[in-house]
Design a protein around this motif. Structure first.
Motif, mmCIF file in Angstrom:
data_model
loop_
_atom_site.group_PDB
_atom_site.id
_atom_site.type_symbol
_atom_site.label_atom_id
_atom_site.label_comp_id
_atom_site.label_asym_id
_atom_site.label_seq_id
_atom_site.Cartn_x
_atom_site.Cartn_y
_atom_site.Cartn_z
ATOM 1 N N LEU A 195 0.824 -1.214 0.000
ATOM 2 C CA LEU A 195 0.000 0.000 0.000
ATOM 3 C C LEU A 195 0.854 1.259 0.000
ATOM 4 O O LEU A 195 0.491 2.257 -0.623
ATOM 5 C CB LEU A 195 -0.920 -0.012 1.225
ATOM 6 C CG LEU A 195 -1.968 -1.143 1.283
ATOM 7 C CD1 LEU A 195 -2.738 -1.074 2.586
ATOM 8 C CD2 LEU A 195 -2.910 -1.057 0.100
ATOM 9 N N GLU A 196 1.982 1.214 0.707
ATOM 10 C CA GLU A 196 2.847 2.399 0.765
ATOM 11 C C GLU A 196 3.613 2.611 -0.526
ATOM 12 O O GLU A 196 3.865 3.750 -0.917
ATOM 13 C CB GLU A 196 3.824 2.252 1.938
ATOM 14 C CG GLU A 196 3.143 2.295 3.305
ATOM 15 C CD GLU A 196 4.113 1.997 4.434
ATOM 16 O OE1 GLU A 196 5.292 1.682 4.127
ATOM 17 O OE2 GLU A 196 3.719 2.054 5.611
ATOM 18 N N ASN A 197 4.001 1.527 -1.190
ATOM 19 C CA ASN A 197 4.803 1.640 -2.417
ATOM 20 C C ASN A 197 4.190 0.784 -3.525
ATOM 21 O O ASN A 197 4.701 -0.295 -3.849
ATOM 22 C CB ASN A 197 6.247 1.196 -2.152
ATOM 23 C CG ASN A 197 6.917 2.019 -1.078
ATOM 24 O OD1 ASN A 197 7.022 3.239 -1.196
ATOM 25 N ND2 ASN A 197 7.363 1.366 -0.018
ATOM 26 N N PRO A 198 3.092 1.213 -4.118
ATOM 27 C CA PRO A 198 2.500 0.416 -5.211
ATOM 28 C C PRO A 198 3.387 0.370 -6.451
ATOM 29 O O PRO A 198 3.261 -0.548 -7.266
ATOM 30 C CB PRO A 198 1.179 1.134 -5.503
ATOM 31 C CG PRO A 198 1.362 2.514 -4.976
ATOM 32 C CD PRO A 198 2.284 2.402 -3.797
ATOM 33 N N ILE A 223 -0.230 0.927 -11.732
ATOM 34 C CA ILE A 223 -1.182 0.365 -10.780
ATOM 35 C C ILE A 223 -2.360 1.317 -10.673
ATOM 36 O O ILE A 223 -2.213 2.453 -10.209
ATOM 37 C CB ILE A 223 -0.532 0.127 -9.407
ATOM 38 C CG1 ILE A 223 0.715 -0.758 -9.558
ATOM 39 C CG2 ILE A 223 -1.525 -0.502 -8.452
ATOM 40 C CD1 ILE A 223 0.448 -2.096 -10.204
ATOM 41 N N ALA A 224 -3.531 0.852 -11.111
ATOM 42 C CA ALA A 224 -4.722 1.701 -11.109
ATOM 43 C C ALA A 224 -5.431 1.692 -9.761
ATOM 44 O O ALA A 224 -5.976 2.711 -9.335
ATOM 45 C CB ALA A 224 -5.691 1.248 -12.204
ATOM 46 N N ASP A 225 -5.424 0.554 -9.065
ATOM 47 C CA ASP A 225 -6.180 0.462 -7.814
ATOM 48 C C ASP A 225 -5.578 -0.641 -6.949
ATOM 49 O O ASP A 225 -5.202 -1.706 -7.463
ATOM 50 C CB ASP A 225 -7.653 0.154 -8.109
ATOM 51 C CG ASP A 225 -8.517 0.224 -6.853
ATOM 52 O OD1 ASP A 225 -8.097 0.880 -5.893
ATOM 53 O OD2 ASP A 225 -9.610 -0.390 -6.846
ATOM 54 N N VAL A 226 -5.477 -0.354 -5.645
ATOM 55 C CA VAL A 226 -4.994 -1.334 -4.664
ATOM 56 C C VAL A 226 -5.959 -1.320 -3.491
ATOM 57 O O VAL A 226 -6.169 -0.279 -2.871
ATOM 58 C CB VAL A 226 -3.553 -1.016 -4.178
ATOM 59 C CG1 VAL A 226 -3.103 -2.056 -3.162
ATOM 60 C CG2 VAL A 226 -2.597 -0.978 -5.350
#
Length: 329
Positions: A195-198, A223-226
């Motif tokens: 989450l911190e570094n996608p 990365i479009a969505d996490v």
């Protein structure tokens, strides 16, 4: 039969019109004139030969006119052979013109091979000029701490014309990117790192060379969505604990059933022993009668034995009465 001069002229004119119609349907004179006006040198005999070979002349001449106007040198035999092979001549010529305008090196033979392979060669040229974005489905992966992470990525690809024949398609790109996402998230110690570094996923996946053997060249992976999903680790531990509990309950039930069976077996043995005692006691009067008959036991001895028995029964009765009084007090 004598015909009037006017009717004769009408009949001749009708015959001439029908003959011209048949001639024009067999010999595409207007198409030949259009080709000449456009600078395409093609003979009437060649057009008639196309008719005989069941080739539609307009499907060959019109694309050749476009190619000539665009400055691309093509021969009638090339276009006709591709048409006879089942290819789309117009689409191939349009792709050649687009590649020529974009200064992309594309030969007719390669474009024809791509078209015959079932790929849209014009779309491939357009993708070489204008890259396409492929969005992956929601990829679910689990970090080392057991937390599920759901990732959606956008892959920007450009068609690689040299690998269009024999190269893998978009499905392979999506599958490889999904595999890279699962590997990257699975190697992370915590879901918080993802989450911190996608961009860690982008760099790792892009560095794997996922476009090898495909018809595309990967330009970028974004990365479009996490999203954070379920705690898979805790869920698995809960299921394991539930399974262990059921196993323990089954073993306990087995031990209880064995204990009940042993208890019933002991009760049966007690009943059996009591039967044996009763059987033995039934032999005592018979033995005493036999002793009296044989003179081994006297009458006085028998009376003394009866007195002892009566005394014993009396003492037992008194003991039960005293026990009852004690319990009431």
């Amino acid at each position: 039969m004598n015909l009037e001069p006017g009717l004769y002229l009408v009949l001749v004119a009708a015959i001439i019109i029908i003959a011209l119609s048949v001639l024009l349907s067999v010999v595409p004179v207007m198409l030949w004139i259009s080709a000449l006006a456009s600078g395409v040198r093609i003979s009437i005999i060649t057009l008639i030969a196309m008719r005989l070979r069941r080739v539609t002349p307009s499907r060959i001449v019109n694309p050749m006119i476009k190619a000539t106007k665009a400055g691309i040198d093509l021969s009638v035999n090339q276009l006709e052979s591709h048409f006879l092979a089942g290819g789309n001549v117009d689409r191939v010529v349009n792709a050649l013109i687009a590649a020529h305008r974009a200064k992309i090196h594309l030969e007719f033979e390669r474009a024809a091979a791509i078209d015959l392979a079932g790929r849209d060669v014009l779309l491939a040229v357009q993708m070489s000029v204008n890259p396409r974005v492929i969005e992956t489905p929601n990829v679910s992966a689990v970090a080392k701490n057991g937390i599920e992470v759901k990732v959606i990525a956008r892959v920007t690809v450009r068609a690689n014309i040299d690998r269009l024949v024999g190269g893998a398609g978009e499905e392979t790109i999506i599958a490889r990117v999904g595999e890279g996402i699962v590997t990257t998230v699975g190697s992370s110690d915590s879901h918080k790192d993802v989450l911190e570094n996608p961009d860690l996923i982008s760099r790792t996946v892009l560095g794997k060379g996922l476009d090898a053997g495909t018809a595309f060249e990967i330009l970028s992976i974004d990365i479009a969505d996490v999203d954070v999903g379920k705690n898979i680790g805790a869920h698995l531990q809960t299921e394991q604990a539930e399974a262990d509990k059921r196993i323990a309950q089954a073993k306990a039930e087995e031990r209880r059933a064995m204990a009940v069976a042993a208890e019933q077996e002991m009760k049966a043995r007690v009943v059996e022993m009591r039967a044996k005692v009763v059987e033995s006691e039934s032999q005592v009067p018979l033995a005493m009668a036999e002793a009296l008959r044989n003179g081994k036991l006297g009458v006085m001895d028998y009376m003394n034995l009866k007195n002892i028995d009566a005394d014993t029964q009396m003492r037992s009765s008194l003991g039960k009465i005293n026990d009852g009084k004690s319990e009431k007090e």
